[in-house]
Design an enzyme around this catalytic site. Sequence first.
Site, mmCIF file in Angstrom:
data_model
loop_
_atom_site.group_PDB
_atom_site.id
_atom_site.type_symbol
_atom_site.label_atom_id
_atom_site.label_comp_id
_atom_site.label_asym_id
_atom_site.label_seq_id
_atom_site.Cartn_x
_atom_site.Cartn_y
_atom_site.Cartn_z
ATOM 1 N N ASP A 11 -3.915 -5.346 9.437
ATOM 2 C CA ASP A 11 -4.306 -4.494 8.317
ATOM 3 C C ASP A 11 -4.815 -5.448 7.237
ATOM 4 O O ASP A 11 -4.044 -6.194 6.647
ATOM 5 C CB ASP A 11 -3.080 -3.707 7.845
ATOM 6 C CG ASP A 11 -3.368 -2.830 6.636
ATOM 7 O OD1 ASP A 11 -4.431 -2.997 6.003
ATOM 8 O OD2 ASP A 11 -2.516 -1.987 6.311
ATOM 9 N N TYR A 228 9.673 -5.354 2.806
ATOM 10 C CA TYR A 228 8.780 -4.355 3.380
ATOM 11 C C TYR A 228 7.325 -4.665 3.050
ATOM 12 O O TYR A 228 6.952 -4.767 1.895
ATOM 13 C CB TYR A 228 9.127 -2.944 2.865
ATOM 14 C CG TYR A 228 8.155 -1.922 3.411
ATOM 15 C CD1 TYR A 228 8.214 -1.551 4.747
ATOM 16 C CD2 TYR A 228 7.141 -1.390 2.623
ATOM 17 C CE1 TYR A 228 7.305 -0.671 5.282
ATOM 18 C CE2 TYR A 228 6.222 -0.502 3.152
ATOM 19 C CZ TYR A 228 6.308 -0.148 4.478
ATOM 20 O OH TYR A 228 5.400 0.719 5.011
ATOM 21 N N LYS A 231 4.375 -1.167 8.133
ATOM 22 C CA LYS A 231 4.916 -1.141 9.493
ATOM 23 C C LYS A 231 4.072 -2.039 10.392
ATOM 24 O O LYS A 231 3.046 -2.561 9.988
ATOM 25 C CB LYS A 231 4.931 0.291 10.023
ATOM 26 C CG LYS A 231 6.233 1.011 9.737
ATOM 27 C CD LYS A 231 7.404 0.444 10.554
ATOM 28 C CE LYS A 231 8.679 1.233 10.347
ATOM 29 N NZ LYS A 231 9.892 0.458 10.114
#
Length: 366
Positions: A11, A228, A231
Amino acid sequence: MKITLSVLKADVGGFVGHSHSHPDILKKAREMLEEAKNDNKIIDFYVTACGDDLELIITHNKGIENKEVHGIAWSIFTETSKLAKELKLYGAGQDILKTTFSGNLRGLGPGVAEMEFEERESEPVIIFMADKTEPGAFSLPLYKMFGDAFNTPGLVIDPNMRGGFSFDVHDVKKHRHVWLHLPEEMYKLLGLIGTVGRYEIKSVIRREDNEIAAVTSTERLNLIAGKYVGKDDPVLIVRAQHGFPDVGEILEPFAIPHFVAGWNRGSHNGPLMPVPQRYANTSRFDGPPRIIALGFQLNNGKLEGPVDMFDDPAFDDARRQAIEMANYIRRNGTFQPHRLEEDEMEYTKITAVEKELEEAKRFEKL
Ligand code: F6R
Ligand code: MG
Ligand code: MG
């Protein structure tokens, strides 16, 4: 001829938010791979996106974990991250967690799935790419494809499959792995892989001749970064036909959507919806988690294809069911089992709630 099939993904920035990919990013990646192809560094390539993830499908004959091929992918991910910053795309460079490349993409952020094999007389492969979920999402379908005769009658009918398959199961929390051999160790396998956030199937081989059948990306961004950072939106390569599950057996597990971890803020369980490429973008509640399946025939390493395997009314009902499952589980709001379990939330900002109350000495002994 020995061929290596590498699927490398990251990403590098979302458009809009974390939902789609910007066409200029894909264009840039294609240009850079075209150059590598013209310089005979790779055999062939296909560039696509699943949601906010840039997917590079590359064939070559340099073997897995090859410095040159990983280097090409690294320069594409860093250059497109730069472009994403110029375009002010969202989360530009999101998966580029480290700045220096030392010969291998592993541990740097991008996801990696690669296999090397002797190209058969005819070599069909299916490449699955998912967004808003994690590698554990592939455990249930991989078990069905290679372990469940009700899904894959080839395990009963094709003499080349009757010897069964072995599964390399990674324990991502304890950094260890175990090979389990089906059919006789089926219950042990299911015992482990049911814990989807911890045990992930890295690869599957045919027992008879140790031939590689499937491989996934198992990179865990949160474990690398310690917080975090999105994902781990995984990819999976599966070889099809003649001693492997056939194309239909490989696609069949996705006809009955299952719940996977991911979706909004990487913190929710939701259905994995099989979609054609044109719908490989997220919307509702940043999802639902999606998966695409592109089929190729290899032709001396050249990628004939893709065929968009889920672009078929045969999967309409799976999509409808997935939406129904989404409607149902959304009612739970911030409550489990819609929201993930506590240890899966440990890298998110939610742990700050407990800390804040502790620091303010608001908790009292019972
Ligand atoms: C999940 C995902 C999104 C984001 C969410 C919040 O994998 O990418 O659901 O987590 O949109 O994003 P930030 O924290 O960047 O505002
Ligand atoms: Mg993103
Ligand atoms: Mg993504």
